[in-house]
Design a protein around this motif. Sequence first.
Motif, PDB file in Angstrom:
ATOM      1  N   TYR A 290       4.016   2.403  10.464  1.00 18.85           N
ATOM      2  CA  TYR A 290       2.807   1.913   9.793  1.00 18.85           C
ATOM      3  C   TYR A 290       2.837   0.394   9.695  1.00 18.85           C
ATOM      4  CZ  TYR A 290      -0.749   1.323   6.161  1.00 18.85           C
ATOM      5  OH  TYR A 290      -1.860   0.932   5.443  1.00 18.85           O
ATOM      6  N   ALA A 291       3.979  -0.153   9.293  1.00 17.72           N
ATOM      7  CA  ALA A 291       4.097  -1.604   9.161  1.00 17.72           C
ATOM      8  C   ALA A 291       3.876  -2.293  10.503  1.00 17.72           C
ATOM      9  CB  ALA A 291       5.469  -1.965   8.587  1.00 17.72           C
TER      10      ALA A 291
ATOM     11  N   CYS B  76       1.665   4.257   1.472  1.00 18.24           N
ATOM     12  CA  CYS B  76       0.872   3.929   2.671  1.00 18.24           C
ATOM     13  C   CYS B  76       0.893   5.059   3.686  1.00 18.24           C
ATOM     14  CB  CYS B  76       1.411   2.662   3.332  1.00 18.24           C
ATOM     15  SG  CYS B  76       1.303   1.165   2.323  1.00 18.24           S
TER      16      CYS B  76
ATOM     17  N   ALA C 172       6.897  -8.384   7.898  1.00 20.73           N
ATOM     18  CA  ALA C 172       6.471  -7.585   6.759  1.00 20.73           C
ATOM     19  C   ALA C 172       7.700  -6.992   6.103  1.00 20.73           C
ATOM     20  CB  ALA C 172       5.519  -6.470   7.201  1.00 20.73           C
TER      21      ALA C 172
ATOM     22  N   PHE D 295       4.736  -3.080   2.310  1.00 21.89           N
ATOM     23  CA  PHE D 295       4.312  -1.694   2.469  1.00 21.89           C
ATOM     24  C   PHE D 295       5.314  -0.735   1.820  1.00 21.89           C
ATOM     25  CE2 PHE D 295       2.891  -4.119   6.244  1.00 21.89           C
ATOM     26  CZ  PHE D 295       1.531  -4.120   5.959  1.00 21.89           C
TER      27      PHE D 295
ATOM     28  N   ALA E 168       2.111  -1.171  13.040  1.00 16.54           N
ATOM     29  CA  ALA E 168       0.686  -1.071  13.373  1.00 16.54           C
ATOM     30  C   ALA E 168      -0.136  -2.076  12.569  1.00 16.54           C
ATOM     31  CB  ALA E 168       0.189   0.350  13.111  1.00 16.54           C
ATOM     32  N   ALA E 169       0.234  -2.260  11.299  1.00 13.48           N
ATOM     33  CA  ALA E 169      -0.488  -3.217  10.455  1.00 13.48           C
ATOM     34  C   ALA E 169      -0.368  -4.641  10.993  1.00 13.48           C
ATOM     35  CB  ALA E 169       0.033  -3.145   9.023  1.00 13.48           C
ATOM     36  N   LEU E 170       0.741  -4.923  11.662  1.00 12.21           N
ATOM     37  CA  LEU E 170       0.952  -6.252  12.248  1.00 12.21           C
ATOM     38  C   LEU E 170       0.463  -6.332  13.693  1.00 12.21           C
ATOM     39  CD1 LEU E 170       4.536  -7.103  10.923  1.00 12.21           C
ATOM     40  CD2 LEU E 170       2.327  -7.738   9.937  1.00 12.21           C
ATOM     41  N   GLY E 171      -0.012  -5.209  14.240  1.00 12.55           N
ATOM     42  CA  GLY E 171      -0.492  -5.201  15.615  1.00 12.55           C
ATOM     43  C   GLY E 171       0.617  -5.289  16.640  1.00 12.55           C
TER      44      GLY E 171
ATOM     45  N   GLY F 160       0.015  -9.288   1.158  1.00 12.50           N
ATOM     46  CA  GLY F 160      -0.711  -8.522   2.168  1.00 12.50           C
ATOM     47  C   GLY F 160       0.151  -7.902   3.234  1.00 12.50           C
ATOM     48  N   ARG F 161       1.471  -8.051   3.143  1.00 15.03           N
ATOM     49  CA  ARG F 161       2.342  -7.457   4.151  1.00 15.03           C
ATOM     50  C   ARG F 161       3.598  -6.861   3.520  1.00 15.03           C
ATOM     51  NH1 ARG F 161       2.961 -13.061   7.637  1.00 15.03           N
ATOM     52  NH2 ARG F 161       3.056 -14.500   5.887  1.00 15.03           N
TER      53      ARG F 161
END
Length: 228
Positions: free
Chosen positions: A153-154, A139, A107, A135, A156-159, A132-133
């Motif tokens: 945050y980034a 955010c 991301a 940020f 977490a968004a990618l797991g 979609g990736r």
Amino acid sequence: MPTPFAAVLFDLDGVLVDTEALITELWAEIFRGQGLNLSSAEITRLTAGQRFEGVVRALEEGRGWRAPEDFLPLLNTRFNAAFDHVPPVPGAADTLRALDAASVPFAVASNSERHRLGLKLRGAGLDTLLAGRAFDPACVGGVGKPDPALYRYAAAALGAEPRRCLVVEDSAPGAQAGLAAGMTVWALLAGSHILPDDEARLRELGVARVLHSHAELQAALGLLVPSP
């Protein structure tokens, strides 16, 4: 050799898009209009990795200058108009395609305002690869680097767990954000704006590695660039 990282998080300016020289010229013109005559090196140190508010605060604290009421709207207007066409850093698209081919999540986490972030990605032809990736500080409630919130945050968004993430940065605020997030930080000094002391400053902050091209980054990550 597979990459040891669960995800790779990129800064934007100077890492994926080579906008910093354009940005420095634009800042110089704007500053001159405000009676501030700064050298290119001073502008780079003042603005690299910073949000507009951080630049204004540094000028107020360091030079006693006070921004006029319409200064931030002026900056937004001038900068938004500047990014119709921006050059990608050589090899940036290859790195993203190689990560995608290797199934490594990635991301971009940028201090750029959201609309301007989109303009830069489209102007450099990287918008599809990062759909979609991408940020921005909105955010995380408007908080930008050097605060670590955006990188967390980034991740977490990618797991991905922060400790298993790699951050690729070129500025002190960005490196500080990645390190404060508990991530590994590599410096990529491949843009046209690099100053002679940048590598030493980033090493002092604690970056684990300094690279000078996307080809070096690809090799360090064990990536194979797929054919176009």
